[in-house]
Write an enzyme that holds these catalytic residues in place. Structure first.
Site, PDB file in Angstrom:
ATOM      1  N   ALA A 399     -18.591 -10.317 -52.832  1.00 20.18           N
ATOM      2  CA  ALA A 399     -17.345 -10.344 -52.051  1.00 20.18           C
ATOM      3  C   ALA A 399     -17.271 -11.743 -51.458  1.00 20.18           C
ATOM      4  O   ALA A 399     -17.713 -11.980 -50.347  1.00 20.18           O
ATOM      5  CB  ALA A 399     -17.385  -9.268 -50.975  1.00 20.18           C
ATOM      6  N   ALA A 400     -16.721 -12.662 -52.226  1.00 21.37           N
ATOM      7  CA  ALA A 400     -17.013 -14.077 -51.983  1.00 21.37           C
ATOM      8  C   ALA A 400     -15.962 -14.854 -51.209  1.00 21.37           C
ATOM      9  O   ALA A 400     -16.274 -15.875 -50.604  1.00 21.37           O
ATOM     10  CB  ALA A 400     -17.250 -14.767 -53.321  1.00 21.37           C
ATOM     11  N   PRO A 402     -13.508 -16.393 -48.498  1.00 15.03           N
ATOM     12  CA  PRO A 402     -13.024 -17.660 -49.049  1.00 15.03           C
ATOM     13  C   PRO A 402     -14.123 -18.638 -49.466  1.00 15.03           C
ATOM     14  O   PRO A 402     -13.838 -19.819 -49.655  1.00 15.03           O
ATOM     15  CB  PRO A 402     -12.225 -18.231 -47.879  1.00 15.03           C
ATOM     16  CG  PRO A 402     -12.962 -17.740 -46.661  1.00 15.03           C
ATOM     17  CD  PRO A 402     -13.505 -16.381 -47.017  1.00 15.03           C
ATOM     18  N   GLY A 403     -15.327 -18.190 -49.583  1.00 11.37           N
ATOM     19  CA  GLY A 403     -16.319 -19.031 -50.242  1.00 11.37           C
ATOM     20  C   GLY A 403     -17.278 -19.801 -49.368  1.00 11.37           C
ATOM     21  O   GLY A 403     -18.016 -20.646 -49.868  1.00 11.37           O
ATOM     22  N   LYS A 405     -19.968 -18.730 -48.071  1.00 12.73           N
ATOM     23  CA  LYS A 405     -21.345 -18.428 -48.479  1.00 12.73           C
ATOM     24  C   LYS A 405     -21.571 -18.831 -49.928  1.00 12.73           C
ATOM     25  O   LYS A 405     -22.661 -19.272 -50.289  1.00 12.73           O
ATOM     26  CB  LYS A 405     -21.641 -16.950 -48.237  1.00 12.73           C
ATOM     27  CG  LYS A 405     -21.559 -16.618 -46.757  1.00 12.73           C
ATOM     28  CD  LYS A 405     -21.891 -15.191 -46.441  1.00 12.73           C
ATOM     29  CE  LYS A 405     -21.560 -14.890 -44.987  1.00 12.73           C
ATOM     30  NZ  LYS A 405     -20.107 -14.796 -44.713  1.00 12.73           N
ATOM     31  N   ASP A 423     -14.279 -11.777 -56.026  1.00 14.12           N
ATOM     32  CA  ASP A 423     -13.487 -11.166 -54.954  1.00 14.12           C
ATOM     33  C   ASP A 423     -12.236 -10.581 -55.603  1.00 14.12           C
ATOM     34  O   ASP A 423     -11.577 -11.261 -56.390  1.00 14.12           O
ATOM     35  CB  ASP A 423     -13.097 -12.192 -53.884  1.00 14.12           C
ATOM     36  CG  ASP A 423     -12.773 -11.519 -52.558  1.00 14.12           C
ATOM     37  OD1 ASP A 423     -13.581 -11.612 -51.616  1.00 14.12           O
ATOM     38  OD2 ASP A 423     -11.704 -10.865 -52.485  1.00 14.12           O
ATOM     39  N   ASP A 450     -13.055  -5.522 -58.600  1.00 12.13           N
ATOM     40  CA  ASP A 450     -13.520  -4.645 -57.544  1.00 12.13           C
ATOM     41  C   ASP A 450     -15.030  -4.571 -57.772  1.00 12.13           C
ATOM     42  O   ASP A 450     -15.471  -4.154 -58.854  1.00 12.13           O
ATOM     43  CB  ASP A 450     -12.865  -3.266 -57.709  1.00 12.13           C
ATOM     44  CG  ASP A 450     -13.321  -2.295 -56.644  1.00 12.13           C
ATOM     45  OD1 ASP A 450     -14.458  -2.436 -56.150  1.00 12.13           O
ATOM     46  OD2 ASP A 450     -12.557  -1.390 -56.309  1.00 12.13           O
ATOM     47  N   ASP A 467     -21.685  -9.541 -48.998  1.00 10.86           N
ATOM     48  CA  ASP A 467     -21.163  -9.772 -47.646  1.00 10.86           C
ATOM     49  C   ASP A 467     -19.922  -8.881 -47.557  1.00 10.86           C
ATOM     50  O   ASP A 467     -18.811  -9.301 -47.858  1.00 10.86           O
ATOM     51  CB  ASP A 467     -20.815 -11.264 -47.514  1.00 10.86           C
ATOM     52  CG  ASP A 467     -20.380 -11.641 -46.109  1.00 10.86           C
ATOM     53  OD1 ASP A 467     -20.905 -11.047 -45.148  1.00 10.86           O
ATOM     54  OD2 ASP A 467     -19.506 -12.503 -45.967  1.00 10.86           O
ATOM     55  N   CYS A 524     -19.991  -8.490 -40.725  1.00 17.03           N
ATOM     56  CA  CYS A 524     -19.744  -9.086 -39.406  1.00 17.03           C
ATOM     57  C   CYS A 524     -19.302  -7.968 -38.458  1.00 17.03           C
ATOM     58  O   CYS A 524     -18.391  -8.138 -37.665  1.00 17.03           O
ATOM     59  CB  CYS A 524     -18.743 -10.227 -39.464  1.00 17.03           C
ATOM     60  SG  CYS A 524     -17.159  -9.776 -40.146  1.00 17.03           S
TER      61      CYS A 524
HETATM   62  C1  LIG Z   1     -16.378 -10.586 -45.188  1.00 17.27           C
HETATM   63  S1  LIG Z   1     -15.278 -11.078 -46.382  1.00 17.27           S
HETATM   64  C2  LIG Z   1     -16.270 -12.121 -47.386  1.00 17.27           C
HETATM   65  C3  LIG Z   1     -16.470 -13.481 -46.816  1.00 17.27           C
HETATM   66  C4  LIG Z   1     -17.184 -14.389 -47.782  1.00 17.27           C
HETATM   67  N1  LIG Z   1     -18.462 -13.843 -48.196  1.00 17.27           N
HETATM   68  C5  LIG Z   1     -17.413 -15.771 -47.206  1.00 17.27           C
HETATM   69  O1  LIG Z   1     -18.503 -16.070 -46.764  1.00 17.27           O
HETATM   70  O2  LIG Z   1     -16.491 -16.569 -47.222  1.00 17.27           O
HETATM   71  C6  LIG Z   1     -15.173  -9.638 -47.355  1.00 17.27           C
HETATM   72  C7  LIG Z   1     -14.480  -9.838 -48.660  1.00 17.27           C
HETATM   73  O3  LIG Z   1     -14.597  -8.606 -49.384  1.00 17.27           O
HETATM   74  C8  LIG Z   1     -13.525  -8.542 -50.253  1.00 17.27           C
HETATM   75  N2  LIG Z   1     -13.446  -7.163 -50.762  1.00 17.27           N
HETATM   76  C9  LIG Z   1     -12.756  -6.122 -50.290  1.00 17.27           C
HETATM   77  N3  LIG Z   1     -12.931  -5.047 -51.088  1.00 17.27           N
HETATM   78  C10 LIG Z   1     -13.772  -5.427 -52.076  1.00 17.27           C
HETATM   79  C11 LIG Z   1     -14.326  -4.786 -53.217  1.00 17.27           C
HETATM   80  N4  LIG Z   1     -14.050  -3.515 -53.507  1.00 17.27           N
HETATM   81  N5  LIG Z   1     -15.123  -5.489 -54.024  1.00 17.27           N
HETATM   82  C12 LIG Z   1     -15.416  -6.777 -53.737  1.00 17.27           C
HETATM   83  N6  LIG Z   1     -14.928  -7.430 -52.684  1.00 17.27           N
HETATM   84  C13 LIG Z   1     -14.113  -6.767 -51.862  1.00 17.27           C
HETATM   85  C14 LIG Z   1     -12.352  -9.003 -49.407  1.00 17.27           C
HETATM   86  O4  LIG Z   1     -11.308  -9.464 -50.224  1.00 17.27           O
HETATM   87  C15 LIG Z   1     -12.990 -10.110 -48.570  1.00 17.27           C
HETATM   88  O5  LIG Z   1     -12.712 -11.358 -49.130  1.00 17.27           O
END
Ligand SMILES: C[S@@+](CC[C@H](N)C(=O)[O-])C[C@H]1O[C@@H](n2cnc3c(N)ncnc32)[C@H](O)[C@@H]1O
Length: 748
Positions: A399-400, A402-403, A405, A423, A450, A467, A524
């Site tokens: 779940a990357a 906006p990047g 991490k 993502d 997903d 994440d 978070c």
């Molecule tokens: C906490 S944020 C991630 C922040 C990111 N790791 C960073 O450091 O920039 C959670 C992310 O999970 C994504 N998300 C939501 N549902 C998801 C799914 N089923 N599979 C993968 N990612 C998902 C969201 O779009 C969101 O960008």
């Protein structure tokens, strides 16, 4: 951001910077140095208790300026709270993470949870504070870790990085910085004092503070003798609630809860006091009762108050140096030259810089645009540090966007190996792709699945970072809407998807990885159902993983029991981070080691709870056949030895209609480059004879065959990656090329 938010409390868990250190820096910079008795005696290796006592004494001798105007609580709760703060600030203490040595620095920098909780609640006794802050905060364990390097201590408490040990240079840099900081702090203090004064005057006009007690049934008289007056919200007027009195009652209720036998009224139970306190917290800070209740029960009452208070204060602005392009010292010097006041975030990070003041927009400096840094909360460093990716590995960031991490992973891997940054949100992926390009991460492939579809999309990763999407209860200071907009249903849904994602993450790890086999789960959020409960679920469903230490130098242990529920004792190894402890966003980090393939019966038992598992069932694959399930859940890493079909399977199939558009465009472009008329292609094809045509024919036939063999839902979703992949987005050729690249990356 125009002028950077200046946050008084030092970031994270590092030890407090000693007064002596700053005095030394100021002397070097030719600045006047105050020499309060306590500060000159600071031992080089301080223990928590001593430390707290020392700074308290020192603080009490200093002028008792109150930094009200920058406190979120005051801003949000209005002027009455400002008055409340002023009223309770008399025994205000110095922060453990305080920076400065001069009075001005102290007054200005000193803010955050301690100040907010007021002298009545926190810190009449420094031992109280030590207890409140818990073991992890400069406490015995972490103290041992942080203090072990005596040489570094002698150098003044912080370093730029292990490999940059020129302490003189470092101190000059910081001294110049401190000089600027001092001047700015003085100006800001004067401005804030004036603002606070104005707020106080205004508050006297707008509220019913002066001379009345909103909780008092009898006009003009004091409340109950035990200090806990009647029901909340009973006002005699329709004016704004009396925040000063509300705050006093919160204080008093906490005191009663800490000593029920002596202080409680005979006819009032503990539950009544707690309920009263939660209601008051809701009124004072603006939480829904549902959320306040959930958060309150994470802590003892006094600590809960500190947590709510810390949520009113923004966390420090921090930037992460992009080591793919620069070094922290160089970056710090460039930014200081531009008028940014900053310093290393702490010993625990070699790449973080905490910004105190900036006269330039930090999101638009030449250094920013050149990708030398990214603005990133300090807590966001933690999951990546815990995952500790190695060079040449194959890593999945599930779940990357906006990047933040992803790019950190790429930097730690020195642009080798490959990071799959996934993502499902295409909108958020734009930011992800932007950051990847800006920071020069060249080992990243972006995809839009997903993540519950993993490992069916691809598996066999050396390390996986999940994440997870979460409620954001750890970042209320950033997004106050969380206080009221999260319902029980949200928590149930989030917890459900987090569990599914975590199982998919586990199944995507290659247990036989020579260098890794690790997974980090982070959120978070501070809610137990999104953290320990999710981890406990995964441990039950996947007996082939175990928790391991995160390796992070601070953080509180995860809960092994919460409100009557108990969890596996190994959950102690997970780590919780709180704004009132380390001045970082609330965060949770768990690290797993996968030591065996996922047993088929584990997948069967969960009844297809992950999308991938469900899809396996839908595809008619038998869960009874161990080898099928294991293969599905634990695919071997893609390598050049794998046959072509296996590789393409791992990318999850193609969308022929979409592909043909790209392929046509690519062919036409190629013709243009060769000086040929691309419209020739729109005419009926002449008989093909060339070798290239033959190859193309074979390729098309293969693609048609594959498309037939693939299930419908496995649409191509790789949207961009390295520049090459972005340019040929979606085509089968792009995928082959990309896979080639990944393999090359692995070979490097
Ligand atoms: C906490 S944020 C991630 C922040 C990111 N790791 C960073 O450091 O920039 C959670 C992310 O999970 C994504 N998300 C939501 N549902 C998801 C799914 N089923 N599979 C993968 N990612 C998902 C969201 O779009 C969101 O960008």
């Amino acid at each position: 951001m125009g002028v950077g938010r200046r946050i008084g409390k030092k970031q994270g868990a590092p030890e407090p910077l000693s007064e002596e250190h700053f005095a030394r820096l100021k002397r070097k910079a030719g600045l006047p140095v105050d020499t309060p008795a306590a500060s000159t005696e600071a031992p080089s290796k301080r223990r928590r208790g001593n430390n707290a006592k020392t700074v308290k004494v020192e603080k009490l001798t200093k002028k008792n300026g109150v930094k009200i105007a920058t406190n979120g609580a005051v801003k949000k709760n209005g002027a009455a709270a400002a008055l409340a703060k002023k009223a309770v600030a008399a025994p205000k203490k110095k922060q453990l993470l305080d920076l400065g040595s001069s009075d001005d620095e102290d007054d200005d920098i000193d803010m955050g949870s301690d100040e907010g909780t007021g002298g009545a609640l926190l810190g009449e006794d420094s031992d109280d504070e030590a207890e409140l802050l818990g073991d992890d905060f400069l406490g015995s364990d972490d103290d041992d870790v942080l203090d072990s390097d005596v040489e570094e201590d002698a150098r003044g408490g912080f370093v730029f990085s292990d490999d940059e040990d020129d302490s003189d240079l470092e101190e000059k840099l910081t001294a110049a910085n401190i000089e600027g900081l001092s001047r700015k702090l003085e100006k800001k203090q004067a401005r804030e004092d004036a603002e606070a004064e104005a707020e106080l005057k205004e508050s006297a006009l707008q509220t019913n503070i002066v001379g009345t007690n909103m909780f008092d049934e009898s006009d003009g008289e004091d409340g109950d003798e035990d200090g806990v007056p009647g029901a909340a919200g009973k006002t005699k007027t329709n004016l704004a609630p009396d925040l000063q009195l509300l705050r006093s009652r919160i204080s008093e209720t906490i005191q009663v809860l800490e000593d029920m036998p002596r202080l409680a009224a005979k006819d009032r139970s503990r539950a009544e006091y707690v309920s009263q306190l939660i209601k008051d917290i809701c009124s004072y800070y603006g939480y829904s009762e549902y959320l306040a209740h959930k958060l309150f029960h994470l802590f003892p009452p006094r600590e809960a108050f500190a947590f709510f208070e810390a949520n009113e204060t923004p966390r420090p602005v921090v930037l992460r140096t992009n080591t793919l392009k620069t070094h922290r010292r160089e970056l710090a010097q460039s930014l200081i030259n531009r008028g940014v006041t900053l310093e290393p975030v702490g010993k625990w990070s070699k790449v973080g810089l905490q910004v105190f003041e900036s006269n330039v927009p930090l999101g638009a400096t030449p250094e920013y645009l050149a990708g030398h840094y990214i603005l990133q909360a300090a807590s966001s460093f933690l999951p990546v540090m815990a995952l500790a990716p190695q060079e040449k590995e194959r890593v999945l960031d599930m779940a990357a966007a906006p990047g933040g991490k992803t790019t950190h992973l790429a930097a730690l891997m020195k642009n080798t190996g490959v990071v799959f940054a996934n993502d499902p949100s295409k909108a958020r992926s734009k930011g992800l792709i932007g950051n990847i390009h800006r920071l020069g991460a060249r080992n990243v492939i972006v995809c839009n699945y997903d993540a519950r579809d993993f490992p069916r999309v691809m598996g066999g990763f050396d390390r996986v970072l999940l994440d997870a999407p979460c409620s954001g209860t750890g970042v209320i200071a950033k997004d106050a809407s969380v206080k009221t907009n999260k319902t029980e249903k949200d928590f149930m849904q989030l917890s459900h998807i987090q569990k599914q994602l975590l199982l998919s993450a586990i199944d995507s790890v290659n247990h036989a990885s020579k260098t890794g086999g690790y997974l980090v789960y982070s959120t978070c959020s501070v809610a137990v159902e999104e953290n320990e409960a999710v981890v406990a679920y995964a441990l039950k469903r996947r007996p082939n993983v175990r928790l391991v230490e995160t390796g992070l130098p601070f953080g509180k242990e995860g809960f092994t029991s919460y409100m009557g529920k108990s969890f596996d004792p190994s959950i102690k190894q997970t780590r919780r981070f709180y704004p009132h402890h380390q001045n970082v966003d609330g965060f949770f980090v768990a690290k797993f080691k996968k030591f065996a393939p996922t047993p088929a019966n584990a997948i069967r038992a969960e009844g297809g709870s992950t999308k991938a598992a469900a899809a396996l069932g839908a595809d008619g694959e038998s869960y009874g056949d161990d080898s099928d399930a294991i293969r599905a859940s634990n695919k071997a890493p893609i390598s050049e030895e794998d046959d072509e079909e296996e590789k393409e399977d791992a990318f999850g199939g193609f969308d022929d209609d979409e592909d043909s558009k790209y392929m046509d465009r690519a062919r036409k472009n190629a013709m243009r480059r060769r000086g040929l008329d691309p419209h020739m292609l729109d005419q009926k094809p002449a008989k093909k004879t060339s070798k290239a045509d033959k190859e193309e024919k074979t390729e098309k036939a293969e693609e048609a065959k594959e498309a037939e063999a693939k299930p419908k839902e496995k649409k191509e979703k790789i949207v961009a990656a390295t520049p090459a992949a972005a340019a040929t987005n979606g085509s089968a050729k792009a995928q082959k090329a990309q896979k080639g690249k990944s393999t090359q990356g692995k070979k490097k």
